[in-house]
Design an enzyme around this catalytic site. Structure first.
Site, mmCIF file in Angstrom:
data_model
loop_
_atom_site.group_PDB
_atom_site.id
_atom_site.type_symbol
_atom_site.label_atom_id
_atom_site.label_comp_id
_atom_site.label_asym_id
_atom_site.label_seq_id
_atom_site.Cartn_x
_atom_site.Cartn_y
_atom_site.Cartn_z
ATOM 1 C CE LYS B 197 -1.835 2.697 3.086
ATOM 2 N NZ LYS B 197 -1.858 3.989 2.399
ATOM 3 C CD GLU B 271 13.204 3.718 8.194
ATOM 4 O OE1 GLU B 271 13.027 4.045 7.016
ATOM 5 O OE2 GLU B 271 13.310 4.541 9.128
ATOM 6 C CB CYS B 305 12.936 8.539 8.856
ATOM 7 S SG CYS B 305 13.663 7.587 7.516
ATOM 8 C CD GLU B 402 10.443 12.040 12.421
ATOM 9 O OE1 GLU B 402 9.452 11.392 12.802
ATOM 10 O OE2 GLU B 402 11.282 11.585 11.615
#
Lengths: 311, 492, 288
Positions: B197, B271, B305, B402
């Site tokens: 997806k 991840e 990331c 983040e």
């Protein structure tokens, strides 16, 4: 090298800092991805023309060759919108011939001196050569540094010689050739740049190479020197100029070098008192590209004056 | 009487408009269809619900295409197709599977420019990055894993490596095609089949990729792509047919997935997010460190990331580095991602833009010093200028959370021990950077940093052969290299 | 009226160009029905010397390419071989091979090339290591290319065996000078043509034809060849090993009798790459 010499080398390197080869080579690759089109391309090409030190440095140079060179320098092309170049660059014995053809022109006369390209003669001989060239009418002197002394760590000697040449130049502008291919590492190029800049005046130049070895100006060694110029300016307020020489034959390369200047030193270095190209065949490639922009057609090299090659 | 010391004059460079670049838009066509349906069992299939959602271009907010919304029934059909394709696919000699992957790699290389333009339009990243990084790197991943397909037993150390079965994979919007490659290539090389997806804001290159699979002649059912949003993702994660789930995305969602797969026996790799420290020592080559800092946080608008979002500067060089960093940032061209000269493109979505704006506001409110170069942002679309906060501490929210945008927080340190403490003072542990001229220090720091990836004197470097993944709440499992391939195999 | 076809002159790939022997010698090749097909260059030791020079010139560049780039180039060799698979099969059939057998050899050759294309960026992960030494040092071992490699192919399986000996060497960044089968030389010549259009840099692979007796002594003793890999028995084997001693050359000798099963998986893989690499171990302190 003596312990005091290596100590001096080490402390100067600590002072000015080191250069990471992989890092700087990656940085300059980004300049090559800049896409300079239309008006900005024409601007860049004309700027590059105005920065050319049109060069002939051959054993077989004659007054006749110098005449052609000077004429081309003043009138690179019949299109008057294409500017004159910055200077001609010749051997000392040719200076007086260039002077005859260029009096009344804004095109300056640069002479190599100091036993170019090797520099391997006694200092007194080299200084005499400088004074003689200046006396014959040279506006600028392109000297070579003492690479042997540099690599042996005798940095004071290298710098003292540059000072002596600076003095011998009088009012003439001095360009100091580091000969990057012989210094080999980017650390050494940075070191040598500072050695030179610290005894130069505003408007003097540091220059990459003589064009007489197999490796000459690259984007990376150009960048090392631009960064050094910036740092020196921050430290002292003195604006030193830059000249890459040798190996820049294509207009596209020249534009890329100018992008480096634009992004490192900014607007005040984007003129021929602060940046030059030491080149010969580059000039015609710049004109070819300008003509293509003007007419919309790709040009044949043989249509330009002083074209080399037959096709 | 004491003389007043005259201050050192501030010497400034002039970065003005003497030589402005003309617009230079990329002209190659992306060949985007007006509508994309699902890809199940080798065929293009309309969604059972008949529902579609719009994919918009962040560069101007305009619609690019309609994307099918896969519901539970579609996801079921995809898993059925993948299960049915698995026996034959897994029993193919590895060399044959490898040849399919080699074909995919080469076909992607053939159509590299077209895919790069589509990626830029759909996601907002500069064309220079999709052209020079995303698409070539995606092809490289297929090429690399193609070569492993017939060599799996070399990973097994005396045992035999066999595939797991059907893999459910959910990927993010920051590197859409590349993340697809990172997931599909090792899964297929190992003999597994896939239900994937894509992220809902960036489905287009995944659906264009279907045409590559057709041209490569990949057997039906080996790869199935179901588009949709979080509901579709949830269906993919929870389907009992998955032998393993592979997820790249936020830590918050990663935790949900870990809860959802608890007790199911499914293998899991995650991840997740990061808040990497980029540590610059006083002996670092300064200009190259500055370049690395810029690459670290402004590459892909900071939607990375492993972005170097916390800059840790040794105090003695802090001023020198910051000064050059600000000069360098002034050279970054922010604007239309389709322009070949753009360095910083569009923010992926209005939601992401709002999040960035909120956190920047928070940073200002908490007293950090804000620097932004003067930029002319386009009027349409979603954009944010490169931003540097200095005088940040680990207690500031901007240093802990983040942001996933072009926002750098700058902290200082005096000793290596202090740098380590600050660097490790986070729940995340994906990546870190170390800048120093001293080799032994690089090795000491990289040994002590709690990060899955350490970049020394470089940043944001990726290679299919190099394992990537995080410690702590940045996830578990690795992608790339033999470590990444092992995640898709079981050893018998 | 039937059209007269053009006969192809066969030349050897050396330094990216196609050469006749500097000695001017050739030997005739007849097909199994006794019809003349072509003259084959009889390469001399001077040709071998020139080939080694070309391989040495190519070695630094080839070794410094990224492993990914080498893999791409090898895959392109496979693409080019596949495109000319039927031509290669026809060439093999000239020596009285069945269509089935010839195609089997060609297909196996293509698969082998692809197999090694996939090793270029992976063998390091298998052959190299990080070593857990007891002192405070980071210690790693890398497999590096050894340099220029000499190859002596057997008479049988002239395409597959030749490739099986050449591939592990170039995969790991070495350059090669190889002598083809004497009795079935043409597939090596065509292989040379294919390599020349595969983006393989000139000099990386050099393929000679001729007589083993003429060239074996030079293969054995040329000091710039750091490995000689040969299918050899008896006196040939002894001559190679003896000649190698003067320059401490590595020898990799396969028994030719009985012939190897060139189709087997055991004839490919990192253990074979190992023969063509040097292991470099580096220490560096860990500390502040």
């Amino acid at each position: 090298m003596t312990t005091s010499a290596s100590h001096r080398l080490r402390s100067l390197l600590d002072e000015v800092g080191t250069v990471d080869q992989t890092g700087i080579e990656e940085r300059v690759q980004k300049y090559a991805t800049r896409s300079v089109k239309k008006h900005s391309k024409v601007f860049g090409l004309k700027l590059a023309v105005s920065m050319v030190d049109l060069t002939t440095l051959e054993g077989k140079d004659t007054p006749g060759k110098v005449l052609s060179l000077c004429q081309k320098a003043v009138h690179p092309h019949e299109d008057a919108a294409i500017p004159s170049v910055a200077a001609v660059c010749v051997y000392p014995s040719m200076v007086k011939h260039a002077r005859r053809h260029l009096s009344g022109s804004a095109v300056r006369i640069a002479s190599v001196a100091t036993a170019f390209p090797s520099g391997q003669t006694p200092l007194a001989t080299r200084l005499k050569e400088v004074r003689s060239a200046v006396g014959d009418g040279a506006d600028e002197i392109d000297m070579v540094i003492n690479r042997g002394a540099f690599l042996a760590g005798e940095l004071d000697l290298v710098q003292d010689e540059i000072s002596a040449v600076r003095e011998a130049c009088g009012k003439a502008t001095l360009k100091v050739i580091l000969e990057t291919s012989e210094l080999e590492t980017y650390d050494n190029i940075r070191l040598a740049s500072f050695l030179a800049m610290r005894v130069l005046r505003a408007g003097d130049f540091i220059k990459t190479s003589t064009g007489k070895t197999s490796a000459n100006a690259t984007l990376a060694n150009n960048q090392v020197m631009l960064d050094a110029i910036r740092d020196h300016y921050f430290q002292t307020g003195v604006e030193i100029a830059m000249k890459p020489a040798g190996g820049i034959r294509a207009a596209k390369q020249a534009i890329t070098f100018l992008v480096a200047v634009k992004e490192t030193l900014g607007d005040r270095w984007l003129n021929n008192t602060r940046y030059r190209f030491g080149a010969s065949s580059l000039l015609n490639d710049l004109i070819l590209q300008l003509e293509k922009e003007r007419t919309g057609r790709y040009q044949a090299p043989y249509a330009l004056s002083e074209a080399s090659g037959n096709y | 009487m004491a003389q007043k010391k005259s201050p050192t004059p501030v010497r400034e460079l002039l970065f003005g408009n003497l030589w402005e670049f003309d617009p230079s838009p990329e002209s190659a066509s992306p060949n985007i269809d007006p509508r994309y349906d699902l890809f199940i069992n080798g065929k293009t299939v309309v969604p059972r619900s008949g529902k579609y959602f719009a994919s918009t271009s962040p560069r101007n907010g305009k619609k690019l295409a309609d994307i099918a919304e896969a519901g539970a029934a579609d996801v079921e059909a995809a898993y059925v197709a993948a299960s049915q394709a698995f026996p034959k696919w897994s029993r193919l000699p590895g060399a044959e599977r490898g040849k399919y992957l080699f074909r995919i790699a080469r076909l992607l290389q053939d159509r590299s420019r077209e895919f790069a333009v589509a990626e830029t339009l759909d996601g907002g990243k500069p064309i220079r990055e999709s052209r020079d990084f995303d698409v070539p790197m995606a092809a490289a991943h297929f090429f690399y894993f193609a070569g492993w397909a017939d060599k799996l037993d070399y990973l097994a150390a005396g045992r035999k490596a066999v595939p797991l079965g059907v893999i459910g994979q959910v990927i993010p919007w920051n590197f859409p095609l590349l993340m697809l490659a990172w997931k599909i290539a090792p899964a297929l090389a190992g003999g597994n089949t896939v239900v994937l997806k894509p992220a809902e804001t960036t489905s287009i290159t995944a659906m264009k990729f279907v045409s590559i699979l057709h041209a490569a002649g990949l057997p039906p059912g080996v790869v199935n792509i179901v588009t949709g949003a979080s509901e579709t993702g949830s269906a993919v994660i929870r389907h009992p047919g998955a032998a393993k789930i592979a997820f790249t995305g936020s830590t918050a969602v990663g935790k949900e997935i870990q809860r959802a797969t608890a007790g199911t026996g499914k293998r899991l790799t995650l991840e997740l997010g990061g808040k990497a420290a980029n540590i610059v020592f006083e002996d670092a080559p300064i200009d190259q460190a500055v370049e690395g800092i810029v690459n670290g946080i402004f590459f892909n608008q900071g939607h990375v990331c492993c972005a170097g979002s916390r800059l840790l500067l040794q105090e003695s060089v802090a001023d020198a580095v910051l000064r050059r960093l600000k000069l360098r940032v002034q050279q970054l061209r922010v604007g239309d991602p389709l322009d070949k000269n753009t360095d910083l493109g569009a923010i992926n979505s209005p939601q992401q833009l709002r999040k960035i704006q909120a956190l920047v506001k928070c940073g200002v409110h908490e007293g950090a010093d804000l620097y932004q170069p003067e930029v002319n942002l386009p009027k349409k679309g979603w954009y944010f200028p490169p931003t540097i906060f200095s005088n940040v501490s680990m207690s500031h929210q901007i240093a802990r959370e983040e942001i996933f945008g072009p926002i750098l927080s700058v902290l200082t340190f005096r000793t290596a021990e202090e740098a380590l403490e600050k660097a490790n003072n986070t729940r995340f542990g994906l990546s870190a950077g170390v800048w120093t001229d001293k080799g032994s220090r690089i090795l000491k720091m990289s040994g002590a940093l709690k990060s899955g990836v350490v970049w020394a004197n470089t940043y944001n470097k990726f290679d299919p052969a190099s394992p990537f993944g995080g410690y702590k709440e940045s996830g578990f499992g690795r992608e790339g290299g033999k470590h990444g391939l092992l995640e898709y195999l079981q050893l018998t | 009226m039937e059209r007269l076809p053009v006969l192809k002159t066969l030349k050897c790939l050396v330094g990216g160009a196609f050469i006749r022997s500097e000695g001017g010698g050739v030997y005739p090749f007849y097909n199994h029905r006794g019809h003349f097909i072509a003259n084959i260059p009889l390469c001399t030791r001077k040709d071998l010397r020139n080939a080694v020079e070309a391989a040495a010139k190519a070695a630094p560049g080839w070794a410094s390419r990224s492993p990914y780039n080498r893999g791409q180039i090898l895959y392109r060799v496979a693409e080019m071989l596949e495109a000319r698979a039927s031509e290669l099969a026809e060439v093999l059939k000239l020596s009285n091979r069945s269509s089935r057998d010839a195609l089997r050899e060609v297909h196996a050759s293509i698969e082998r090339v692809i197999h090694y294309a996939g090793w270029t960026d992976k063998f390091q992960a298998i052959l190299g290591s990080v070593n857990p030494v007891a002192t405070q040092h980071f210690n790693f071992t890398l497999a590096e290319p050894i340099g220029v490699v000499g190859v002596l192919a057997p008479e049988e399986r002239p395409l597959l065996a030749l490739l099986s000996l050449v591939l592990p060497a170039i995969t790991s960044g070495n350059t090669v000078v190889a002598l083809a089968s004497h009795t079935q030389p043409i597939s090596a010549i065509v292989l040379g043509e294919i390599l020349a259009v595969s983006d393989l840099p000139e000099g990386v692979v050099n393929l000679l034809s001729g007589r083993r007796t003429d060239l074996l002594p030079t293969f054995a003793t040329h000091e710039q060849l750091r490995v000689v890999c040969a299918v050899a028995n008896g006196s040939d084997r002894k001559a190679i090993e003896h000649g190698a001693a003067d320059s401490v050359k590595r020898t990799v000798i396969l028994n030719g009798d009985p012939a190897c099963d060139w189709f087997a998986d055991s004839m490919q893989g990192p253990c074979l790459i190992r023969d063509f690499v040097e292991f470099k171990t580096v220490w560096h302190p860990i500390g502040g």
